[in-house]
Design an enzyme around this catalytic site. Structure first.
Site, PDB file in Angstrom:
ATOM      1  N   ASP A  15       0.823  -1.210   0.000  1.00 37.67           N
ATOM      2  CA  ASP A  15       0.000   0.000   0.000  1.00 37.67           C
ATOM      3  C   ASP A  15       0.865   1.271   0.000  1.00 37.67           C
ATOM      4  O   ASP A  15       1.979   1.273   0.522  1.00 37.67           O
ATOM      5  CB  ASP A  15      -0.895  -0.021   1.245  1.00 37.67           C
ATOM      6  N   HIS A  32       3.220   3.437  -8.825  1.00 35.06           N
ATOM      7  CA  HIS A  32       3.119   1.994  -9.103  1.00 35.06           C
ATOM      8  C   HIS A  32       4.404   1.477  -9.755  1.00 35.06           C
ATOM      9  O   HIS A  32       4.838   0.360  -9.495  1.00 35.06           O
ATOM     10  CB  HIS A  32       1.909   1.708  -9.988  1.00 35.06           C
ATOM     11  N   LEU A 126      11.525 -20.068  -4.395  1.00 35.09           N
ATOM     12  CA  LEU A 126      10.474 -19.208  -3.834  1.00 35.09           C
ATOM     13  C   LEU A 126       9.220 -19.367  -4.694  1.00 35.09           C
ATOM     14  O   LEU A 126       9.290 -19.287  -5.917  1.00 35.09           O
ATOM     15  CB  LEU A 126      10.929 -17.734  -3.879  1.00 35.09           C
TER      16      LEU A 126
HETATM   17  C1  FPP Z   1      -1.702   0.223  -3.401  1.00 31.78           C
HETATM   18  O1  FPP Z   1      -1.263   1.565  -3.409  1.00 31.78           O
HETATM   19  C2  FPP Z   1      -1.134  -0.477  -4.519  1.00 31.78           C
HETATM   20  C3  FPP Z   1      -1.846  -1.022  -5.551  1.00 31.78           C
HETATM   21  C4  FPP Z   1      -3.308  -0.958  -5.657  1.00 31.78           C
HETATM   22  C5  FPP Z   1      -1.185  -1.682  -6.642  1.00 31.78           C
HETATM   23  C6  FPP Z   1       0.104  -2.363  -6.315  1.00 31.78           C
HETATM   24  C7  FPP Z   1       0.738  -2.627  -7.606  1.00 31.78           C
HETATM   25  C8  FPP Z   1       2.054  -2.646  -7.856  1.00 31.78           C
HETATM   26  C9  FPP Z   1       3.114  -2.511  -6.845  1.00 31.78           C
HETATM   27  C10 FPP Z   1       2.477  -2.773  -9.241  1.00 31.78           C
HETATM   28  C11 FPP Z   1       1.874  -3.914  -9.981  1.00 31.78           C
HETATM   29  C12 FPP Z   1       2.398  -5.224  -9.553  1.00 31.78           C
HETATM   30  C13 FPP Z   1       2.625  -6.220 -10.400  1.00 31.78           C
HETATM   31  C14 FPP Z   1       3.031  -7.566  -9.914  1.00 31.78           C
HETATM   32  C15 FPP Z   1       2.487  -6.030 -11.820  1.00 31.78           C
HETATM   33  P1  FPP Z   1      -2.348   2.686  -3.598  1.00 31.78           P
HETATM   34  O2  FPP Z   1      -2.430   3.044  -5.033  1.00 31.78           O
HETATM   35  O3  FPP Z   1      -3.659   2.250  -3.003  1.00 31.78           O
HETATM   36  O4  FPP Z   1      -1.698   3.829  -2.761  1.00 31.78           O
HETATM   37  P2  FPP Z   1      -2.471   4.971  -1.968  1.00 31.78           P
HETATM   38  O5  FPP Z   1      -3.267   4.296  -0.893  1.00 31.78           O
HETATM   39  O6  FPP Z   1      -1.361   5.801  -1.416  1.00 31.78           O
HETATM   40  O7  FPP Z   1      -3.321   5.697  -2.960  1.00 31.78           O
END
Ligand code: FPP
Length: 252
Positions: A15, A32, A126
């Site tokens: 997150d 991201h 893994l």
């Molecule tokens: C949460 O941060 C994160 C996500 C919803 C996406 C996580 C995705 C990645 C790290 C990249 C994609 C991964 C792969 C394996 C392709 P948020 O956007 O909710 O952050 P915020 O709460 O600060 O808005």
């Protein structure tokens, strides 16, 4: 410093990518992208720590509701990651698995995910479960439907059988679930499998969750006493329970 007790299975709610980007005046997708960079470092750290299963929450069944641009961007990133990182993951001995509804993703991504799973199926350093289009409730609904379709009889249903119908079938439950960005929510992640997991909230955004942060989480885990619904003295007297919680002891 050596970590005393290494969990077999770590799951992570990655997150804070959006806030990481916002704090730098960047678009959310830049967060991201930084998140993916960090994921690569964390996978390497898992191999070094000797963790055997890592589950990451990359896209939830609820994330479809985000702005179109962000959803498309996350699909694009997944596509790119599969193209760019697969060989290196394979070289590191990572076995890639997908949890969630693959059939809900664009056809070209489904194909790449299946190819990646196939290429890495014999790797055993893994197991990396990528939760993409995943929701814990949806997983349980899917399992119930599948059981009914298979003609499972009511008296045959127990906790072991349910586990075998989940996307994580055959894998141990997570010992430790980490959430970054300081939030204290489960957010529909591994609802069944997390029954006896230890939770850890890291106070940094996902792109900043480095190896030192990871080590800190593992050290906290090492110090926790997992009682699986029992009391301390019973644990000292008894041998460890294979596979985690004794099924006959509810509660924590
Ligand atoms: C949460 O941060 C994160 C996500 C919803 C996406 C996580 C995705 C990645 C790290 C990249 C994609 C991964 C792969 C394996 C392709 P948020 O956007 O909710 O952050 P915020 O709460 O600060 O808005």
């Amino acid at each position: 410093m050596q970590v005393a007790k290494i969990p077999t299975h770590v799951a992570i709610i990655m997150d804070g990518n959006g806030r990481w980007a916002l704090a730098r005046g960047l678009p959310r997708l830049a967060g991201h992208r930084a998140g993916v960079e960090n994921l690569r470092r964390v996978i390497t750290a898992c191999v070094e720590f000797g963790i055997k299963h890592l589950t990451i929450y990359a896209f939830s069944t609820e994330n479809w509701g985000r702005p179109r641009e962000e959803v498309d961007g996350l699909m694009f990133i997944l596509n790119e990651v599969l193209d760019r990182e697969l060989d290196e993951l394979h070289r590191q001995g990572v076995q890639l698995r997908h949890i969630g509804r693959l059939e809900g993703l664009p056809g070209s991504i489904q194909k790449k995910v299946r190819q990646a799973i196939d290429l890495t199926r014999n790797n055993d350093r893994l197991i990396l479960n990528v939760a993409f289009n995943y929701g814990g409730r949806d997983e349980i609904v899917h399992a119930i439907r599948q059981m009914l379709a298979d003609g499972v009889q009511p008296e045959e249903v127990d906790a072991d059988l349910v586990s075998r119908y989940l996307f994580t079938a055959g894998q141990p439950d997570p010992d430790l679930i980490i959430r970054t960005a300081g939030e204290l929510r489960v957010s529909n992640f591994l609802l069944w499998q997390g029954a006896y997991a230890e939770y850890y909230a890291a106070d940094v955004y996902w792109p900043d969750f480095d190896k030192e942060q990871f080590r800190l989480a593992l050290e906290h885990f090492s110090q926790r006493e997992r009682r699986f619904g029992l009391v301390s003295n019973q644990l000292k007297a008894a041998a460890p329970v294979p596979g985690g919680a004794p099924a006959s002891h509810p509660g924590a």
